[in-house]
Write an enzyme that holds these catalytic residues in place. Sequence first.
Site, PDB file in Angstrom:
ATOM      1  N   ASP A 249      -8.059  16.269  -5.893  1.00 35.82           N
ATOM      2  CA  ASP A 249      -6.838  16.588  -6.621  1.00 35.82           C
ATOM      3  C   ASP A 249      -5.679  16.830  -5.659  1.00 35.82           C
ATOM      4  OD1 ASP A 249      -5.769  17.430  -9.385  1.00 35.82           O
ATOM      5  OD2 ASP A 249      -5.237  19.154  -8.154  1.00 35.82           O
ATOM      6  N   GLU A 278      -6.188  11.409  -5.615  1.00 39.56           N
ATOM      7  CA  GLU A 278      -5.280  11.480  -6.753  1.00 39.56           C
ATOM      8  C   GLU A 278      -3.915  11.868  -6.198  1.00 39.56           C
ATOM      9  OE1 GLU A 278      -3.304  13.723 -10.207  1.00 39.56           O
ATOM     10  OE2 GLU A 278      -4.122  14.629  -8.400  1.00 39.56           O
TER      11      GLU A 278
END
Length: 530
Positions: A249, A278
């Site tokens: 993330d 990401e």
Amino acid sequence: PADAAARMRAIRGLIDPERPPLDQAVAVATGEELRLLMDAHLPQLHVVTLDPPLQIWADREKAGFSAWYEMFPRSASPDPNRHGTLGDLTKRLPYVASMGFDVLYLPPIHPIGRTKRKGRNNAITCDPGDVGSPWAIGAAEGGHKSIHPDLGDERDFAALIKEAERLDIEIALDVALQCSPDHPYVREHPEWFRHRPDGSIQYAENPPKKYEDIYPIDFECQQWEALWAELRSIFDHWIERGVRIFRVDNPHTKSFTFWEWLAAGLRRDHPDVLLLAEAFTRPKVMHRLAKIGFHQSYTYFTWRNDAWSLQQYMHELTQQPPREFFRPNFWSNTPDILSEYVQHGGRSGSVIRLILAATLSANYGIYGPPFELVRTEPRPGKEEYIDNEKYEVHHWDLTEEHSLSDLIALVNRIRRANPALQQTNNITFHNCDNPAVLCFSKQSDDGVNTILCAVNTDPHHTQWANLDLNMPALGLDWHDSFQAHDLLSGARYAWQGQWNTVALHPHSSPAHILRVRRHGRTEHDFEYFV
């Protein structure tokens, strides 16, 4: 003393009150003496020397060819009145396998903080019973190495991994290196977090988004060595439990030096581990993450919707230097992103984005069940879902008649059966006379398998196009006749030469995925069964 004298000479050469000529000042500023002086005295934190020779590393096949499905375990319950569990998720695996996905990506499965917990639709305050965001990791029950008690325990996770392996699915876990205010790290190691001048810990931001329920980690704090070792142990913990793929993330908001160190260590100790970045950020930053060890990356595909933009973007990915190190993963939607195209494109818009993602890129993914059930209602004025699963539990009826699950299964079978679609950089674009139609082909390395795609990027209107095919790119001579077998509909077309016509109806046949076979070749040579 000698360095001090050299420093004074440089200063005089730059700020002499008699104002030396500009070229003389530039010569001093860029000169060898000043460079050596700076090299000797500037802080050298995390600097290393790279000595040749370098090695070439070959990743395992799934780094280059994969189909991802994302879902929230807490929404896997067949009973709309209760929180889903890992046991419910295990029972959902045959559904995921039936659609042909080989990676099941789970958002964080850890305990969720209660302090500053977000309410539904990202409300600043929560109501009793609100479950909060899984990305606000950590509570009294544990942190990044713990499982949320409402999901289950270690035995349930082991059963999930075992059943996934039986179905040829790999479980990918989200790693979000951040903490809720209730995380044990915050209590035990406050020195690992960024503080404001008044001593309070600063909550996380990724402008324009604010995360009041999350504390960012200070990767370059004075105790960085102990911090890094603990963060590495999070990966080791889940690797020991059978996880080999991690979706990371927001890596671009954290230390690049840390990621380089981590990726090198994982490659050394666990060479089959894959990392997906990401990182929706500037291209140079995305490229740097790829260079330092991320195997795949999210991309701008979500916002490339017309034929010209898609072609230009694919040219950037496949014909420019980043093709040598940057592996794109095309996502049609995510819990964070519901693009305007999908919002307004209806069912046909979702179908078009599915086909484009799955054929343009060898790695692609969808966030379901909202995607296959064509849920496209946004938060007003936002590119994200209303009643978002990030903040609440949902119940999905997977048997809805309008579901795209059968089409998704067909597209994934086509990808598996045709080696031409298992690469990204082998793409050739073909001209056509309609700017709403994108036409491209891919060919396997041995030249046996050739796929030609024509896609209507307009989700509302039928588009006709005359295709101007680059015949040599299809393995054909300019005047050859050939069969174009549509793997979506089963139709077979007898075409000849470079000029051929397609009619693409958005609600019935928005795209052709055509397997090309020259007349006269044997079925054994050219037939790839779906």
